[in-house]
Design a protein around this motif. Structure first.
Motif, PDB file in Angstrom:
ATOM      1  N   GLY A 180      64.570  -0.927  79.800  1.00 54.52           N
ATOM      2  CA  GLY A 180      64.165   0.060  80.795  1.00 54.52           C
ATOM      3  C   GLY A 180      62.730   0.490  80.589  1.00 54.52           C
ATOM      4  O   GLY A 180      62.023  -0.030  79.727  1.00 54.52           O
ATOM      5  N   GLY A 181      62.302   1.460  81.389  1.00 55.58           N
ATOM      6  CA  GLY A 181      60.925   1.939  81.308  1.00 55.58           C
ATOM      7  C   GLY A 181      60.593   2.540  79.950  1.00 55.58           C
ATOM      8  O   GLY A 181      61.451   3.126  79.282  1.00 55.58           O
ATOM      9  N   MET A 182      59.347   2.393  79.541  1.00 54.57           N
ATOM     10  CA  MET A 182      58.870   2.954  78.282  1.00 54.57           C
ATOM     11  C   MET A 182      57.702   3.902  78.556  1.00 54.57           C
ATOM     12  O   MET A 182      57.027   3.799  79.583  1.00 54.57           O
ATOM     13  CB  MET A 182      58.393   1.830  77.350  1.00 54.57           C
ATOM     14  N   LEU A 199      61.540   8.760  78.668  1.00 54.40           N
ATOM     15  CA  LEU A 199      61.448   7.336  78.342  1.00 54.40           C
ATOM     16  C   LEU A 199      61.354   7.111  76.838  1.00 54.40           C
ATOM     17  O   LEU A 199      60.797   7.929  76.105  1.00 54.40           O
ATOM     18  CB  LEU A 199      60.224   6.721  79.024  1.00 54.40           C
ATOM     19  N   ARG A 200      61.872   5.981  76.378  1.00 51.57           N
ATOM     20  CA  ARG A 200      61.739   5.612  74.970  1.00 51.57           C
ATOM     21  C   ARG A 200      60.291   5.234  74.665  1.00 51.57           C
ATOM     22  O   ARG A 200      59.556   4.761  75.528  1.00 51.57           O
ATOM     23  CB  ARG A 200      62.643   4.431  74.629  1.00 51.57           C
ATOM     24  N   SER A 201      59.912   5.378  73.419  1.00 48.74           N
ATOM     25  CA  SER A 201      58.574   4.970  72.998  1.00 48.74           C
ATOM     26  C   SER A 201      58.545   3.455  72.835  1.00 48.74           C
ATOM     27  O   SER A 201      59.570   2.828  72.509  1.00 48.74           O
ATOM     28  CB  SER A 201      58.207   5.627  71.671  1.00 48.74           C
ATOM     29  N   PRO A 202      57.382   2.820  73.043  1.00 48.64           N
ATOM     30  CA  PRO A 202      57.288   1.373  72.830  1.00 48.64           C
ATOM     31  C   PRO A 202      57.563   0.997  71.383  1.00 48.64           C
ATOM     32  O   PRO A 202      58.067  -0.101  71.119  1.00 48.64           O
ATOM     33  CB  PRO A 202      55.848   1.043  73.248  1.00 48.64           C
ATOM     34  N   LYS A 204      59.816   2.319  69.422  1.00 50.54           N
ATOM     35  CA  LYS A 204      61.271   2.247  69.259  1.00 50.54           C
ATOM     36  C   LYS A 204      61.824   0.980  69.896  1.00 50.54           C
ATOM     37  O   LYS A 204      62.690   0.302  69.311  1.00 50.54           O
ATOM     38  CB  LYS A 204      61.923   3.483  69.902  1.00 50.54           C
ATOM     39  N   ILE A 205      61.333   0.643  71.092  1.00 54.69           N
ATOM     40  CA  ILE A 205      61.796  -0.573  71.759  1.00 54.69           C
ATOM     41  C   ILE A 205      61.432  -1.803  70.933  1.00 54.69           C
ATOM     42  O   ILE A 205      62.227  -2.740  70.795  1.00 54.69           O
ATOM     43  CB  ILE A 205      61.194  -0.684  73.173  1.00 54.69           C
ATOM     44  N   ALA A 206      60.235  -1.806  70.365  1.00 52.29           N
ATOM     45  CA  ALA A 206      59.807  -2.939  69.537  1.00 52.29           C
ATOM     46  C   ALA A 206      60.730  -3.108  68.338  1.00 52.29           C
ATOM     47  O   ALA A 206      61.111  -4.236  67.982  1.00 52.29           O
ATOM     48  CB  ALA A 206      58.364  -2.734  69.074  1.00 52.29           C
ATOM     49  N   GLU A 207      61.098  -2.008  67.720  1.00 55.15           N
ATOM     50  CA  GLU A 207      62.013  -2.073  66.574  1.00 55.15           C
ATOM     51  C   GLU A 207      63.358  -2.666  66.980  1.00 55.15           C
ATOM     52  O   GLU A 207      63.938  -3.478  66.250  1.00 55.15           O
ATOM     53  CB  GLU A 207      62.228  -0.669  65.999  1.00 55.15           C
ATOM     54  N   MET A 208      63.845  -2.277  68.145  1.00 53.53           N
ATOM     55  CA  MET A 208      65.131  -2.779  68.625  1.00 53.53           C
ATOM     56  C   MET A 208      65.057  -4.268  68.932  1.00 53.53           C
ATOM     57  O   MET A 208      66.007  -5.022  68.672  1.00 53.53           O
ATOM     58  CB  MET A 208      65.560  -1.984  69.858  1.00 53.53           C
ATOM     59  N   ILE A 209      63.946  -4.708  69.480  1.00 56.06           N
ATOM     60  CA  ILE A 209      63.778  -6.134  69.790  1.00 56.06           C
ATOM     61  C   ILE A 209      63.757  -6.964  68.510  1.00 56.06           C
ATOM     62  O   ILE A 209      64.470  -7.964  68.386  1.00 56.06           O
ATOM     63  CB  ILE A 209      62.484  -6.361  70.596  1.00 56.06           C
ATOM     64  N   VAL A 210      62.944  -6.552  67.564  1.00 56.73           N
ATOM     65  CA  VAL A 210      62.814  -7.311  66.312  1.00 56.73           C
ATOM     66  C   VAL A 210      64.134  -7.344  65.552  1.00 56.73           C
ATOM     67  O   VAL A 210      64.499  -8.369  64.952  1.00 56.73           O
ATOM     68  CB  VAL A 210      61.682  -6.718  65.449  1.00 56.73           C
ATOM     69  N   ALA A 211      64.882  -6.236  65.605  1.00 58.55           N
ATOM     70  CA  ALA A 211      66.171  -6.176  64.908  1.00 58.55           C
ATOM     71  C   ALA A 211      67.200  -7.111  65.523  1.00 58.55           C
ATOM     72  O   ALA A 211      68.177  -7.489  64.868  1.00 58.55           O
ATOM     73  CB  ALA A 211      66.690  -4.746  64.908  1.00 58.55           C
ATOM     74  N   ARG A 212      66.985  -7.504  66.790  1.00 56.70           N
ATOM     75  CA  ARG A 212      67.963  -8.343  67.499  1.00 56.70           C
ATOM     76  C   ARG A 212      67.410  -9.735  67.807  1.00 56.70           C
ATOM     77  O   ARG A 212      67.832 -10.388  68.747  1.00 56.70           O
ATOM     78  CB  ARG A 212      68.395  -7.636  68.783  1.00 56.70           C
ATOM     79  N   MET A 213      66.490 -10.192  66.982  1.00 57.07           N
ATOM     80  CA  MET A 213      65.848 -11.476  67.222  1.00 57.07           C
ATOM     81  C   MET A 213      66.797 -12.661  67.160  1.00 57.07           C
ATOM     82  O   MET A 213      66.466 -13.760  67.608  1.00 57.07           O
ATOM     83  CB  MET A 213      64.707 -11.685  66.225  1.00 57.07           C
ATOM     84  N   ASP A 214      67.995 -12.469  66.620  1.00 56.74           N
ATOM     85  CA  ASP A 214      68.948 -13.564  66.569  1.00 56.74           C
ATOM     86  C   ASP A 214      69.645 -13.777  67.907  1.00 56.74           C
ATOM     87  O   ASP A 214      70.349 -14.773  68.101  1.00 56.74           O
ATOM     88  CB  ASP A 214      69.991 -13.306  65.484  1.00 56.74           C
ATOM     89  N   GLU A 215      69.434 -12.842  68.858  1.00 55.75           N
ATOM     90  CA  GLU A 215      70.068 -12.937  70.173  1.00 55.75           C
ATOM     91  C   GLU A 215      69.123 -13.615  71.165  1.00 55.75           C
ATOM     92  O   GLU A 215      67.928 -13.335  71.186  1.00 55.75           O
ATOM     93  CB  GLU A 215      70.436 -11.545  70.685  1.00 55.75           C
ATOM     94  N   ASP A 216      69.665 -14.455  72.016  1.00 57.73           N
ATOM     95  CA  ASP A 216      68.849 -15.116  73.033  1.00 57.73           C
ATOM     96  C   ASP A 216      68.580 -14.200  74.222  1.00 57.73           C
ATOM     97  O   ASP A 216      67.567 -14.339  74.898  1.00 57.73           O
ATOM     98  CB  ASP A 216      69.518 -16.406  73.507  1.00 57.73           C
ATOM     99  N   THR A 217      69.498 -13.297  74.502  1.00 54.89           N
ATOM    100  CA  THR A 217      69.335 -12.347  75.584  1.00 54.89           C
ATOM    101  C   THR A 217      69.515 -10.937  75.029  1.00 54.89           C
ATOM    102  O   THR A 217      70.577 -10.581  74.535  1.00 54.89           O
ATOM    103  CB  THR A 217      70.366 -12.587  76.708  1.00 54.89           C
ATOM    104  N   ILE A 218      68.457 -10.144  75.088  1.00 57.63           N
ATOM    105  CA  ILE A 218      68.453  -8.795  74.530  1.00 57.63           C
ATOM    106  C   ILE A 218      68.361  -7.806  75.692  1.00 57.63           C
ATOM    107  O   ILE A 218      67.374  -7.794  76.425  1.00 57.63           O
ATOM    108  CB  ILE A 218      67.271  -8.596  73.570  1.00 57.63           C
ATOM    109  N   ILE A 219      69.388  -6.998  75.863  1.00 52.76           N
ATOM    110  CA  ILE A 219      69.404  -5.998  76.936  1.00 52.76           C
ATOM    111  C   ILE A 219      69.372  -4.615  76.321  1.00 52.76           C
ATOM    112  O   ILE A 219      70.243  -4.252  75.523  1.00 52.76           O
ATOM    113  CB  ILE A 219      70.641  -6.152  77.840  1.00 52.76           C
ATOM    114  N   ILE A 220      68.337  -3.840  76.656  1.00 53.14           N
ATOM    115  CA  ILE A 220      68.173  -2.485  76.129  1.00 53.14           C
ATOM    116  C   ILE A 220      68.094  -1.545  77.322  1.00 53.14           C
ATOM    117  O   ILE A 220      67.069  -1.450  77.990  1.00 53.14           O
ATOM    118  CB  ILE A 220      66.889  -2.364  75.273  1.00 53.14           C
ATOM    119  N   GLU A 221      69.188  -0.881  77.628  1.00 54.91           N
ATOM    120  CA  GLU A 221      69.231   0.018  78.798  1.00 54.91           C
ATOM    121  C   GLU A 221      68.485   1.324  78.484  1.00 54.91           C
ATOM    122  O   GLU A 221      68.531   1.792  77.362  1.00 54.91           O
ATOM    123  CB  GLU A 221      70.673   0.315  79.180  1.00 54.91           C
TER     124      GLU A 221
END
Length: 221
Positions: A180-182, A199-202, A204-221
């Protein structure tokens, strides 16, 4: 040292992803439109004992991209590409100017397409690496006053899902991120979101992305 290319790296999510990957020992190739912003990020990464280089590049120019890739391919061990750069124009559908639509399609669709096409052969040859497209939830569902932006994001979603299938038998991982929007400078030039405090901070979103790098599709609502 393995290098990761990040577009739109001068601010927002691109900058925060650069910091995190820099801390993991990757060399960052920072791409953007403003050298001053890129150099500021580069300096911060180097201050944390990381490694980075900055390049101004028009990602909508296929010839410029090919020249750029030819120049860095021999200098760095290319390992990843994060297509993060994006632009958005919002408002009623009938008010979207042709120039605004062209800019969104060029930056949000053609840029990732050109860069991916230029880099993927190298990753396949190296038998490792990843390509990540930052798409946003605008690539998952239609939204009021976002018709043009959503159109561009659905297009890059289609590209990503097609590449996931085309490259599934290789060692290259194709990843899609839908968030979603940041609270980033992305909203500074329009009034589409009036209260950015929700809105979440970028970071925080970056941390969530890196933590889920094993996933091919990352959905962060």
């Amino acid at each position: 040292m393995k290098s990761i290319i990040i577009t739109g790296a001068g601010s927002g999510l691109g900058k925060e992803l650069a910091f995190l990957y820099g801390q993991q020992g990757f060399h960052l190739i920072l791409i953007g439109r403003t050298l001053e912003k890129l150099k500021a990020v580069e300096s911060q990464i180097r201050a944390m004992n990381g490694h980075a280089d900055s390049f101004v590049l028009d990602i909508t120019d296929q010839t410029a991209i090919q020249t750029f890739m030819d120049g860095i391919r021999g200098r760095f061990h290319l390992y990843g590409l994060i297509n993060n750069a994006g632009v958005g124009h919002f408002g009623p559908f009938e008010n979207i100017a042709p120039s605004e639509m062209k800019e969104m399609l060029a930056t949000n669709v053609l840029g990732p397409l050109y860069l991916s096409q230029a880099l993927l052969p190298s990753l396949v040859e190296e038998k490792e690496g990843f390509l990540m497209n930052i798409i946003s939830t605008a690539g998952l569902k239609g939204k009021v006053n976002e018709a043009g932006y959503v159109t561009s994001k659905f297009a890059i979603r289609g590209l990503t899902e097609s590449l996931q299938k085309e490259y599934e038998h290789t060692d290259v991982k194709i990843k899609a991120v839908y968030m979603g929007g940041m609270d980033t400078p992305f909203w500074d030039f329009n009034d589409h979101i009036k209260d950015k405090s929700r809105l979440r901070s970028p970071a925080k979103i970056a941390e969530m992305i890196v933590a889920r790098m094993d996933e091919d599709t990352i959905i962060i609502e």
